[in-house]
Design a protein around this motif. Structure first.
Motif, PDB file in Angstrom:
ATOM      1  N   ASN A   1     -26.744  -9.509 -18.223  1.00  0.00           N
ATOM      2  CA  ASN A   1     -25.529  -9.556 -17.407  1.00  0.00           C
ATOM      3  C   ASN A   1     -24.364  -9.020 -18.217  1.00  0.00           C
ATOM      4  O   ASN A   1     -24.013  -9.551 -19.267  1.00  0.00           O
ATOM      5  CB  ASN A   1     -25.263 -11.018 -16.993  1.00  0.00           C
TER       6      ASN A   1
ATOM      7  N   ILE B   1     -22.909 -15.265 -12.312  1.00  0.00           N
ATOM      8  CA  ILE B   1     -24.247 -14.881 -12.755  1.00  0.00           C
ATOM      9  C   ILE B   1     -24.514 -15.401 -14.165  1.00  0.00           C
ATOM     10  O   ILE B   1     -25.598 -15.896 -14.469  1.00  0.00           O
ATOM     11  CB  ILE B   1     -24.409 -13.353 -12.685  1.00  0.00           C
ATOM     12  N   GLU B   2     -23.507 -15.322 -15.016  1.00  0.00           N
ATOM     13  CA  GLU B   2     -23.646 -15.818 -16.385  1.00  0.00           C
ATOM     14  C   GLU B   2     -23.960 -17.312 -16.384  1.00  0.00           C
ATOM     15  O   GLU B   2     -24.770 -17.794 -17.187  1.00  0.00           O
ATOM     16  CB  GLU B   2     -22.353 -15.548 -17.159  1.00  0.00           C
TER      17      GLU B   2
ATOM     18  N   TYR C   1     -19.303 -11.818 -12.315  1.00  0.00           N
ATOM     19  CA  TYR C   1     -19.896 -11.845 -13.653  1.00  0.00           C
ATOM     20  C   TYR C   1     -20.060 -13.289 -14.132  1.00  0.00           C
ATOM     21  O   TYR C   1     -21.134 -13.678 -14.633  1.00  0.00           O
ATOM     22  CB  TYR C   1     -19.023 -11.070 -14.632  1.00  0.00           C
TER      23      TYR C   1
END
Length: 327
Positions: free
Chosen positions: A324, A315-316, A312
């Motif tokens: 997301n 990707i953030e 997570y």
């Protein structure tokens, strides 16, 4: 359709994938009646760009009055039953069955009925210089392209989901994603096998897990087969005394595995966080992720909690315009 509407549609599909995880917590989930009468099963050998064919099983609703999104599960753990007979359960989520999807399951490269050679946490290539260069991102792209072109009554949208190792494949579907892949849901995904997931915890080798897993999972499969390969060196007695009395790490090969498990050999040859392990981390590759993402983890997961948190976060950080979400 506006970008906001597209994102909302993708998130709705991601929410459906999340419900599949919630359904797994129910006691003794049962397959609702009528699956065999409501779905058609077909098996395919889907060719990748290098000619290797991946075994893929498709369950398509018999109702052809409308089109359906595709839910794809890629796994190294078998998509059987092969041949006659339906997968039972087709999904542990009764809502997915009620809403109707095209359910697709695929043996990844080198496992069970798929051709090719299997590589644990196959590294993502920085560049594909030749048309036949492959990794898990290209295998996912080629699979998505085949599904959209060949499955009747699909609506052009694909979602991928998976838990643990299949979560790793779901996460990689967001890298260089096929345009039809509108959402992914990596659930307890592997992200880095040296730093925190499964094989090592903060760099410390988790011997019981590595040995018990790879003495079976790591056995070479020379030709496609529907059967699981028999394990080597089964521990005798209770695990505590087995590992206490094992002695130095070299005894694993000398007494039990005899050098036959390739990945065990690689683990022992790479005790430090070198290029071998760094190349198997997913976390530096989540640039320009286009599908909506719903990453799922559990605070009390024995393994792969860190994978969910770091996937997570990566990707953030690297794809700031991506929808997301972390659960």
């Amino acid at each position: 359709m506006t970008r906001r509407a597209i994102h909302q549609s993708s998130l709705r599909l991601c929410a459906a994938l999340f419900l599949s995880l919630l359904a797994c917590t129910r006691a003794n989930p049962t397959q609702p009646p009528g699956v065999e009468t409501e779905y058609r099963k077909s098996e395919h050998q889907v060719a990748m760009r290098d000619g290797v064919k991946l075994h893929t099983i498709v369950y398509t609703p018999r109702d052809t009055s409308r089109s359906y999104p595709i839910l794809l599960w890629r796994t190294p753990y078998s998509i059987g039953p092969y041949g006659p007979g339906m997968r039972s359960p087709l999904t542990t989520n009764p809502w997915l069955l009620e809403e109707k999807y095209i359910f697709v399951f695929q043996d990844v490269r080198g496992k069970y009925m798929s051709e090719g050679n299997f590589v644990d946490m196959r590294p993502v290539l920085d560049a594909h210089n030749e048309e036949t260069d492959t990794d898990e991102t290209t295998d996912t792209w080629d699979t998505a392209e085949w599904l959209i072109r060949n499955l009747e009554n699909n609506n052009g949208k694909i979602g991928l989901y998976g838990i643990s190792y299949p979560g790793f494949y779901a996460a990689l579907a967001g890298i260089n994603a096929h345009p039809s892949v509108v959402c992914i849901s990596p659930q307890a995904p592997i992200s880095d096998w040296f730093l925190w997931d499964d094989m090592h915890h903060n760099g410390a080798l988790t011997l019981p897990l590595v040995y018990n897993f790879f003495r079976s999972f790591g056995v070479d499969r020379p030709v496609p087969s529907p059967d699981r390969q028999p394990g080597l060196g089964r521990p005798e007695g209770d695990a505590y005394h087995f590992f206490l009395e094992l002695g130095p790490l070299r005894n694993v090969n000398e007494q039990l595995l005899h050098g036959e498990i390739d990945f065990w050999n690689q683990v022992t040859e790479h005790p430090d966080y070198d290029k071998f392990w760094q190349s198997r981390s997913t976390l530096s590759h989540f640039r320009d992720v286009t599908p909506a993402v719903l990453t799922v983890g559990g605070w009390f997961d024995g393994e792969d909690l860190s994978g969910a948190l770091h996937t997570y976060a990566a990707i953030e950080d690297q794809s700031r315009d991506t929808e997301n979400t972390l659960v």
